[in-house]
Scaffold this active site. Structure first.
Site, PDB file in Angstrom:
ATOM      1  CG  ASP A 107      -1.918   1.061   1.290  1.00 15.69           C
ATOM      2  OD1 ASP A 107      -3.108   0.704   1.403  1.00 15.69           O
ATOM      3  OD2 ASP A 107      -1.567   2.249   1.214  1.00 15.69           O
ATOM      4  CG  ASP A 198      -2.900   3.409  -2.241  1.00 11.96           C
ATOM      5  OD1 ASP A 198      -3.908   2.700  -2.138  1.00 11.96           O
ATOM      6  OD2 ASP A 198      -2.309   3.926  -1.286  1.00 11.96           O
ATOM      7  CD  GLU A 199      -5.592  -1.459  -0.470  1.00 12.91           C
ATOM      8  OE1 GLU A 199      -5.905  -2.313   0.331  1.00 12.91           O
ATOM      9  OE2 GLU A 199      -6.351  -0.567  -0.879  1.00 12.91           O
ATOM     10  CB  CYS A 584     -17.331  -0.659  -5.871  1.00 10.14           C
ATOM     11  SG  CYS A 584     -17.246   1.032  -6.449  1.00 10.14           S
ATOM     12  CB  CYS A 587     -13.105   0.767  -8.483  1.00 10.64           C
ATOM     13  SG  CYS A 587     -13.505   0.270  -6.803  1.00 10.64           S
ATOM     14  CG  HIS A 602     -15.172   1.657  -1.842  1.00 10.08           C
ATOM     15  ND1 HIS A 602     -13.917   1.184  -2.114  1.00 10.08           N
ATOM     16  CD2 HIS A 602     -15.834   1.667  -3.022  1.00 10.08           C
ATOM     17  CE1 HIS A 602     -13.835   0.913  -3.401  1.00 10.08           C
ATOM     18  NE2 HIS A 602     -14.976   1.189  -3.979  1.00 10.08           N
ATOM     19  CG  HIS A 606     -15.670   5.422  -6.066  1.00  7.06           C
ATOM     20  ND1 HIS A 606     -14.666   5.371  -7.000  1.00  7.06           N
ATOM     21  CD2 HIS A 606     -15.803   4.157  -5.606  1.00  7.06           C
ATOM     22  CE1 HIS A 606     -14.223   4.141  -7.101  1.00  7.06           C
ATOM     23  NE2 HIS A 606     -14.890   3.391  -6.270  1.00  7.06           N
TER      24      HIS A 606
HETATM   25  N1  DCP Z   1      -8.587   8.048  -1.077  1.00  9.53           N
HETATM   26  C1  DCP Z   1      -9.667   8.886  -1.264  1.00  9.53           C
HETATM   27  N2  DCP Z   1     -10.684   8.925  -0.362  1.00  9.53           N
HETATM   28  C2  DCP Z   1     -10.638   8.152   0.740  1.00  9.53           C
HETATM   29  C3  DCP Z   1      -9.548   7.274   0.958  1.00  9.53           C
HETATM   30  C4  DCP Z   1      -8.531   7.258   0.022  1.00  9.53           C
HETATM   31  O1  DCP Z   1      -9.710   9.591  -2.287  1.00  9.53           O
HETATM   32  N3  DCP Z   1     -11.644   8.192   1.606  1.00  9.53           N
HETATM   33  C5  DCP Z   1      -7.490   8.068  -2.064  1.00  9.53           C
HETATM   34  C6  DCP Z   1      -6.418   9.006  -1.645  1.00  9.53           C
HETATM   35  C7  DCP Z   1      -5.348   8.143  -1.113  1.00  9.53           C
HETATM   36  C8  DCP Z   1      -5.521   6.882  -1.916  1.00  9.53           C
HETATM   37  O2  DCP Z   1      -6.897   6.792  -2.175  1.00  9.53           O
HETATM   38  O3  DCP Z   1      -4.077   8.720  -1.307  1.00  9.53           O
HETATM   39  C9  DCP Z   1      -5.064   5.659  -1.171  1.00  9.53           C
HETATM   40  O4  DCP Z   1      -5.812   5.460   0.001  1.00  9.53           O
HETATM   41  P1  DCP Z   1      -5.159   4.965   1.337  1.00  9.53           P
HETATM   42  O5  DCP Z   1      -6.254   4.604   2.273  1.00  9.53           O
HETATM   43  O6  DCP Z   1      -4.135   3.940   1.044  1.00  9.53           O
HETATM   44  O7  DCP Z   1      -4.488   6.255   1.950  1.00  9.53           O
HETATM   45  P2  DCP Z   1      -3.097   6.896   1.635  1.00  9.53           P
HETATM   46  O8  DCP Z   1      -2.325   6.130   0.632  1.00  9.53           O
HETATM   47  O9  DCP Z   1      -3.318   8.323   1.305  1.00  9.53           O
HETATM   48  O10 DCP Z   1      -2.381   6.843   3.040  1.00  9.53           O
HETATM   49  P3  DCP Z   1      -1.753   5.593   3.794  1.00  9.53           P
HETATM   50  O11 DCP Z   1      -0.328   5.948   3.975  1.00  9.53           O
HETATM   51  O12 DCP Z   1      -2.485   5.526   5.095  1.00  9.53           O
HETATM   52  O13 DCP Z   1      -1.962   4.389   2.951  1.00  9.53           O
HETATM   53 MG    MG Z   2      -2.078   4.075   0.825  1.00 14.15          MG
END
Ligand code: DCP
Ligand code: MG
Length: 665
Positions: A107, A198-199, A584, A587, A602, A606
């Site tokens: 992630d 990102d995952e 979903c 996605c 989630h 979106h």
């Molecule tokens: N995202 C979003 N709205 C949310 C959660 C996430 O738009 N409610 C988007 C922005 C994040 C990306 O998805 O950058 C990835 O989500 P993550 O939960 O992995 O969060 P981050 O990567 O930002 O932080 P972490 O370091 O906790 O993984």
């Molecule tokens: Mg992340």
């Protein structure tokens, strides 16, 4: 609001105000939680969102009381019986334990924020968030120290952290970096499961073996590879299954990895003190209920209370909870499943004008038909979905004797379905086609149910109490209701003129037979999803509306179905996001209905995308399509719309944000 001592509740009401915004993410350990809670509370108070949160809380409280009462009624004999059942299940589940695979969950750290910082190094070290006043998508670790987090309205974030820098969302960039990360993942597992931009989940068993190196080395190497390719850091978790791997990837965030050895003792030790909330699928509501009814806080305590769980929950929920208690999760790589339905829908400002509604349905029929032609599909069940001005969601379906695909045929049948609903003021119309000509008749119990219907009704336009697709699950589910006081943590279905619209309560197809396992929450990559394709068009003239809707609360006191009017939990308002009630539509991520908070997050995710797109000058009308493409979001028909500048939107009322979120799904 929850059970603080009376005095406290009056003087410090925020202490019992828990929303998704007050839930800690990685990097938020040292945050002054009370301060955050107070600010969020004060800025939300009086809003529709706040009222809805209160109603949800009251509803859950009631559930908890009922469940406690049910527990109190259990005799020693009952408990002994349930214990026998639970022990048997535990043995059965234990047999399925597979320690032969090694999974890695990776992630990216503060992904959007990290990408923005990479492109603009002047942001390094400064508290920043990606998004705007109405919603932020993520915050960097500096901002998280102030309690700023994803899915939070920007104006609350700014109150928490006045220095916060806002950077607008730019999906093109994230998609680009995501592709780069995937190039790296591919080297370690060509069949990796992309859970989101990102995952990803990687089965690294083979690469470890082939290269004769440990999973720890692979994790380090992969992270270094991602950094080399993208200049961004990520975190990883390694474990014998995907459920635990995901938990592990959060442990050393940011920029670290944690490896759990592939042996039972290590897993059981790890899981024993793990708070249940860390598990994907256990959100705020489930946590609340398990804690307040049974005193369960850790995964291990689930096993201690297994008899009570068996007394209170349905089979699928019990299997899920016990799997969590045993640290079991999916170890196989999901297979590609065939498309079950294809749909197209449009959100617009509420209107009751018939000519306008017919125009819209004609457009949707056209779009559905063209998608079907691209995919070479012909279907014979057409479902019309409507969202009324007051957010009631209705579905109507017709089972045809012949397969259709042309826009004329679709429009002909869709119009008839719509006609039966008039007069009505609508804000969303959707059309969904299912039961394709390559479906295998007679192999599928759903199909035979449908055939029976057809025999009875031919092409008659019937009110669909539930989608034909769901009928089997529904009946199955009803059977278990009698013994199941409470199936999932948020049992709601929409009512429409006193009828059940759709069994949203179903453990979900595809998850149900797996016991709604945590892996049902594992987000499969679009290319690996059971295929439903859905097109969502946002009409640029969309306006916000209120979040009230009706719902049907089911399963109270074991067997009865109670109709009640109340506000929906926001996740449920967004129900149209979930195809077949677990996937979903945007996605392809899979989240069963019970995963309430995860669903909320989630859909927030979106929603953030959509808001940004709505606000971005080049696109107001958005077409989102999920199929085997890697990038699920495409834009079309760009039209200018006023952009909300941070300055202008200094004081956006919170209701605007939430009502906007409702309209979007
Ligand atoms: N995202 C979003 N709205 C949310 C959660 C996430 O738009 N409610 C988007 C922005 C994040 C990306 O998805 O950058 C990835 O989500 P993550 O939960 O992995 O969060 P981050 O990567 O930002 O932080 P972490 O370091 O906790 O993984
Ligand atoms: Mg992340």
């Amino acid at each position: 609001m929850s059970d603080n001592k009376d005095g406290e509740e009056v003087s410090r009401p925020w202490q019992s105000y828990h929303t998704v915004f007050t839930n800690a993410k990685a990097g938020m350990d040292g945050v002054d939680k009370e301060k955050v809670q107070k600010i969020v509370y004060e800025m939300s108070k009086g809003s529709k969102y706040f009222e809805n949160e209160e109603r949800k809380e009251m509803f859950i409280k009631q559930k908890i009381e009922n469940m406690r009462a049910q527990c109190a009624k259990l005799t020693a004999m009952d408990i002994s019986h349930h214990q026998t059942v639970a022990d048997k299940k535990i043995v059965e589940l234990e047999v399925t334990r597979d320690l032969s695979r090694t999974w890695l969950h990776v992630d990216m750290d503060a992904f959007y924020a990290a990408v923005e910082t990479k492109e603009n190094p002047s942001l390094i070290g400064k508290a920043m968030a990606v998004g705007g006043m109405s919603m932020i998508s993520t915050a960097n670790y500096e901002a998280r120290k102030f309690g700023v987090r994803a899915a939070m309205p920007g104006f609350i974030a700014r109150k928490l952290c006045p220095e916060l820098i806002f950077v607008p969302v730019d999906f093109k960039k994230y998609t680009h970096y995501s592709e780069l990360t995937r190039k790296v993942f591919h080297k370690y597992d060509p069949n990796f499961i992309a859970a989101s931009l990102d995952e990803a989940y990687l089965d690294i068993t083979d690469v470890c073996k082939a290269r004769g190196i440990s999973s720890e080395e692979i994790a380090g190497e992969l992270r270094a590879g991602v950094f080399e390719e993208t200049g961004l850091t990520c975190s990883a978790g390694v474990a014998p299954n995907r459920m635990i791997a995901k938990v592990c990837s959060d442990i050393k965030k940011p920029n670290g990895h944690f490896v759990l050895p592939n042996n039972r003792i290590a897993v059981m030790t790890f899981i024993s003190s793990l708070p249940i909330r860390k598990i994907g699928g256990i959100g705020k509501v489930t946590e609340h209920i398990l804690k307040d009814v049974l005193g369960i806080s850790t995964c291990e305590e689930i096993l201690h209370k297994s008899a009570y769980l068996c007394a209170l929950f349905s089979h699928s929920s019990i299997d899920f909870f016990l799997s969590v208690g045993l640290g079991l999760g999916k170890t196989d790589t999901p297979q590609v499943r065939s498309r079950k339905s294809i749909s197209s829908e449009r959100t617009f400002s509420a209107t009751g004008d018939e000519a306008s509604l017919y125009n819209k349905i004609a457009d949707i029929a056209e779009s559905l038909s063209s998608d079907m032609q691209i995919e070479g599909l012909r279907g014979r069940t057409l479902t019309l979905k409507l969202k009324t001005a007051s957010f009631e969601v209705r579905t109507r379906a017709v089972s045809l004797q012949k397969y259709i695909y042309s826009s004329e045929d679709i429009l002909y049948h869709a119009s008839k379905l719509l006609q039966a609903e008039l007069p009505v003021s609508l804000r969303l119309i959707g059309l969904r086609m299912s039961h394709f000509n390559d479906d295998k008749p007679n192999l599928d119990p759903l199909q035979s149910t449908l055939t029976r219907e057809k025999g009875l009704h031919g092409d008659a336009y019937r009110t669909c109490l539930f989608d034909a697709d769901d009928e089997y699950d529904y009946e199955d589910r009803l059977k278990s209701e009698k013994s199941s006081y409470f199936e999932h943590n948020s049992e709601f279905a929409y009512i429409n003129a006193g009828e059940i619209e759709k069994p949203h309560l179903i453990a979900t197809k595809g998850c149900q037979d797996k016991g709604a396992s945590p892996e049902c929450s594992g987000h499969d990559s679009p290319s690996k999803q059971a295929g439903d394709l859905k097109r969502v068009d946002m009409d640029p003239t969309s306006v916000s509306g209120q979040s009230e809707a009706t719902y049907l609360q089911r399963f109270e006191n074991g067997a009865n179905i109670l109709h009640k009017k109340a506000a929906l939990p926001s996740t449920e308002i967004d129900h149209s996001l979930w195809v077949d009630d677990y996937k979903c539509s945007l996605c392809g991520a899979e989240l069963p209905p019970s995963f309430v908070e995860e669903r909320q997050e989630h859909s927030d995710y979106h929603f953030a995308e959509m808001l940004q797109k709505e606000e971005s000058p080049e696109s107001c009308r958005v077409s989102i399509q999920r199929s085997s493409q890697k990038v699920p979001v495409t834009k079309k028909n760009g039209r200018k719309k006023q952009k909300t500048s941070l300055k202008d939107s200094k004081h956006i009322p919170i209701d605007l944000f939430f009502s906007k979120s409702n309209q979007n799904f």
